[in-house]
Write an enzyme that holds these catalytic residues in place. Sequence first.
Site: not given
Ligand SMILES: *Cc1c(COP(=O)(O)O)cnc(C)c1O
Length: 415
Positions: A129, A200, A225-226, A374
């Site tokens: 990400f 993470d 939020y996921k 996905r």
């Molecule tokens: C969704 C996600 C983020 C989100 O970061 P935000 O700062 O909340 O936008 C960060 N790292 C990973 C691996 C993600 O999947």
Amino acid sequence: MTPDQQTEDQIAALDVADPLAGFRARYEQPEGLIYLDGNSLGLMPKAARTRMARVVEQEWGQSLIRGWNDHDWIGAPLRVGDMIAGLIGAEAGEVIVADSTSANLYKLAVAAMQARPDRKVVLSEPGDFPTDLYMLEGVVRTMGQGRRLELRQGAEIKAALNADVAVLVLCHAHYKTGAIRDMARLTAAAHAVGALVIWDLSHSAGVLEVDLNGCDADLAVGCGYKYLNGGPGAPAFLFVARRHQDSLVSPLSGWMGHAAPFTFRDDYQPAGGIARFACGTPPVLGVSALEVGVGIAAEAGAKAIRAKTAALTDLFIRRVEAGPAAAELTLVSPREASARGGNVSFRHPDGYAIVQAMIARGVIGDFRDPDIARFGFSPLPLSFAQVARAADLLGEVVSQGLYDRPEYRQRARVT
Ligand SMILES: *Cc1c(COP(=O)(O)O)cnc(C)c1O
């Protein structure tokens, strides 16, 4: 019929036997929709509606400033952090809800670099990400003095661990493929050269079983939020193992991480414990909504959640691969459920149009550049019947070329 093509009755039996079946009704499920995007924005828990109404009308509308004490707004980041801790193998007092995942990664990465002042390298992996790498670029640029970001893939990560690495930053489950990293082994390898590790957990919390303390983890961040269903833009969380809490200091030394914020002193004194990793005033509305989503996941428990994630993703893969589109779709997620998180991704040159054609038919997945369709399997809201129907639709859309229309190739800003 092959053994992989279960009948409707067999699928229905899976739903009857599902120990988590009762949780499905706790989420708002729009009529006619099969939602396979809980890995991007989780479904809304029904209880969020009443909770938000109460927070807005009574707590904010009537209590106003008294809400900080009367409704314990001030304690919410630690209270919800303790609930998340139970889902990720941490103890109470090791997790706090704060900021975004991006900002939390920055705070922990700088703190970790400062705890290893003689080491110059942040080690991470390409292709995961992107915000994580963007933030780490910012960390080394801001800290300067020869610090640099090194990227290594797969087996080369371990080979790149040496006495110049201050911190290793990895995603536990990959956002595109769902592949899971071996947290215990990689943490031990980093510790063997004296480096710290930041995990993470954005694609792990609420969908997998994570054992941070069992893996001797140092630090972690994750998304609200996921799979935690905290709502759009929900605040994120961070974990600092208790043994590190008093030696690491947040570079964003805001007043909410101060030992005594309401003494209004001029000098910064970090709070004891996890509280020092807060920065500014917590977003009370967002934390309140997150508490609802996290509460439901905590009730279900990570072990049962993880088992259903494996079962749903197994069913989807087997059914797609036993169906009419098998030859055209390439599975990019691990085939072994134990090596896979909540995502199942297939590669196809028309991946974007395929996802759009499915959305037009009521199954929401998403597309990740350049060619990946996905699908995210949020275990609590989904039924086996929904997953089987989605797999059948994917087979139909691909094998019959239903995606091959200009309107499905029109790219939107957010994919
Ligand atoms: C969704 C996600 C983020 C989100 O970061 P935000 O700062 O909340 O936008 C960060 N790292 C990973 C691996 C993600 O999947």
